[in-house]
Design a protein around this motif. Structure first.
Motif, short mmCIF file in Angstrom:
data_model
loop_
_atom_site.label_atom_id
_atom_site.label_comp_id
_atom_site.label_asym_id
_atom_site.label_seq_id
_atom_site.Cartn_x
_atom_site.Cartn_y
_atom_site.Cartn_z
N GLU A 71 31.46 -22.43 42.49
CA GLU A 71 31.44 -22.67 43.93
C GLU A 71 32.29 -21.65 44.66
OE1 GLU A 71 31.61 -26.29 47.20
OE2 GLU A 71 32.58 -26.59 45.25
N ASP A 72 31.74 -21.15 45.77
CA ASP A 72 32.50 -20.37 46.73
C ASP A 72 32.01 -20.77 48.12
OD1 ASP A 72 30.15 -18.89 47.34
OD2 ASP A 72 30.65 -17.33 45.89
N GLU A 73 32.34 -20.00 49.14
CA GLU A 73 31.98 -20.43 50.51
C GLU A 73 30.48 -20.33 50.79
OE1 GLU A 73 33.23 -17.79 53.73
OE2 GLU A 73 33.85 -16.32 52.22
N PHE A 74 29.73 -19.60 49.96
CA PHE A 74 28.30 -19.40 50.20
C PHE A 74 27.40 -20.09 49.18
CE2 PHE A 74 30.32 -15.43 51.82
CZ PHE A 74 30.08 -15.65 53.17
N VAL A 75 27.93 -20.43 48.02
CA VAL A 75 27.10 -20.93 46.93
C VAL A 75 27.83 -22.02 46.15
CG1 VAL A 75 25.94 -20.33 44.75
CG2 VAL A 75 25.96 -18.68 46.63
N LYS A 76 27.09 -23.07 45.82
CA LYS A 76 27.56 -24.04 44.84
C LYS A 76 26.46 -24.24 43.81
CE LYS A 76 27.77 -28.59 45.44
NZ LYS A 76 28.21 -29.96 45.86
N ILE A 77 26.81 -24.13 42.53
CA ILE A 77 25.84 -24.30 41.45
C ILE A 77 26.38 -25.32 40.47
CG2 ILE A 77 24.57 -23.18 39.56
CD1 ILE A 77 25.09 -20.50 41.05
N GLU A 78 25.55 -26.30 40.16
CA GLU A 78 25.90 -27.33 39.18
C GLU A 78 24.81 -27.39 38.12
OE1 GLU A 78 27.45 -31.42 40.27
OE2 GLU A 78 25.43 -31.95 39.57
N VAL A 79 25.17 -27.10 36.88
CA VAL A 79 24.22 -27.21 35.77
C VAL A 79 24.57 -28.47 34.98
CG1 VAL A 79 23.33 -26.14 33.67
CG2 VAL A 79 23.91 -24.71 35.64
N PHE A 80 23.60 -29.35 34.88
CA PHE A 80 23.78 -30.62 34.18
C PHE A 80 23.12 -30.55 32.81
CE2 PHE A 80 21.88 -34.72 32.98
CZ PHE A 80 23.02 -35.50 32.89
N ILE A 81 23.90 -30.80 31.77
CA ILE A 81 23.35 -30.79 30.42
C ILE A 81 22.86 -32.20 30.09
CG2 ILE A 81 23.77 -30.31 27.98
CD1 ILE A 81 23.93 -27.86 29.85
N GLY A 82 21.53 -32.35 30.02
CA GLY A 82 20.97 -33.66 29.74
C GLY A 82 19.57 -33.80 30.29
N ASP A 83 19.12 -35.04 30.39
CA ASP A 83 17.77 -35.38 30.79
C ASP A 83 17.59 -35.21 32.30
OD1 ASP A 83 15.34 -36.67 31.43
OD2 ASP A 83 15.56 -38.08 29.78
N ALA A 84 16.65 -34.37 32.69
CA ALA A 84 16.40 -34.12 34.11
C ALA A 84 16.05 -35.39 34.86
CB ALA A 84 15.27 -33.09 34.26
N ARG A 85 15.30 -36.29 34.22
CA ARG A 85 14.85 -37.50 34.89
C ARG A 85 16.01 -38.42 35.25
NH1 ARG A 85 10.75 -39.24 30.35
NH2 ARG A 85 12.56 -38.47 29.19
N GLU A 86 17.06 -38.40 34.45
CA GLU A 86 18.25 -39.19 34.77
C GLU A 86 19.10 -38.49 35.83
OE1 GLU A 86 19.02 -42.28 33.73
OE2 GLU A 86 17.00 -42.23 32.85
N TYR A 87 19.19 -37.18 35.72
CA TYR A 87 20.02 -36.40 36.63
C TYR A 87 19.55 -36.51 38.07
CZ TYR A 87 22.20 -32.23 38.69
OH TYR A 87 22.90 -31.36 39.49
N ILE A 88 18.23 -36.43 38.28
CA ILE A 88 17.74 -36.37 39.67
C ILE A 88 17.89 -37.69 40.40
CG2 ILE A 88 16.15 -34.49 39.17
CD1 ILE A 88 13.87 -36.43 39.03
#
Length: 234
Positions: free
Chosen positions: A116-133
């Motif tokens: 994360e910085d002032e222009f971008v935030k990125i979060e990568v979740f390790i696991g099942d996409a269906r649970e994450y969303i």
């Protein structure tokens, strides 16, 4: 995994588990830009843009979004990925030269799965996409870029797209390489208007939205006069 050079000179990998490449032979960068980033950013112009990148893979969609970030916009990128070791290895992946500008982001993602910085935030979740969303909301853009329905049907089912519909805001769009009838039928049944890409640079995919978009409209009603409407289910 086998490293493969694509037509635009950039590299992708072939998944041992799914026996498919992460990108088409047309080019990793070319596919990402013309099927996802360019059409999405041409219609979504906001001070803060929420992006769901399904799935992270080699990170091309996420990283090229950062490199092509609309001026005066902040990007919040959320991306599930099952292969933790793949993400950790990306610090050594042979990305194209322009990625040198964001090398610090790639290094941080590969170590901490977050940046994360002032222009971008990125979060990568390790696991099942269906649970994450389930925890997301008010998404503006969905890069629907999972492995094909042939090997990864759960991320193309009508139940999955129902979840996507629930987290997409009313102005949001979905971009995808897929033109499969079951995929388009699921989106159509859920009330999406269907479009395809206004370019000859790549094989055209599907763009879906609840609103009118400045892309080539897919006359799906006409197609349903010739074929039955069916879709993948969990």
């Amino acid at each position: 995994m086998q490293k493969i050079k694509t037509a635009d000179g950039t590299f992708t990998l072939k998944s041992d588990k799914f026996n498919e490449c992460y990108h088409s032979s047309e080019g990793a960068v070319k596919e990402s830009l013309y099927k996802h980033i360019y059409p999405a950013f041409s219609v979504i112009q906001k001070k803060e843009i929420n992006i769901l990148d399904i799935c992270f893979g080699l990170g091309y969609n996420t990283f090229l979004s950062v490199l092509n970030r609309p001026q005066n916009s902040k990007l919040n990128i959320f991306s599930p990925e099952m292969d933790e070791n793949l993400v950790k290895s990306l610090v050594n992946f042979p990305y194209p030269k322009e990625f040198e500008k964001i090398k610090h982001i790639i290094e941080k993602i590969s170590k901490e799965f977050f940046y994360e910085d002032e222009f971008v935030k990125i979060e990568v979740f390790i696991g099942d996409a269906r649970e994450y969303i389930k925890k997301l909301s008010s998404i503006d853009i969905v890069y629907q870029d999972a492995f094909s329905p042939k090997v990864n049907k759960e991320l193309w089912s009508i139940e999955y797209f129902t979840q996507i519909k629930n987290i997409l805001n009313k102005f949001g769009i979905i971009t995808s390489y897929s033109v499969a009838t079951p995929v388009r039928c699921a989106l159509y049944k859920l009330g999406f208007k269907l479009y395809t890409h206004n370019t000859d640079e790549i094989r055209k995919g599907t763009i879906a939205s609840f609103k009118d978009l400045p892309f080539e409209r897919v006359d799906f009603e006409e197609k349903l006069k010739r074929v039955n409407c069916y879709y993948y289910t969990d």
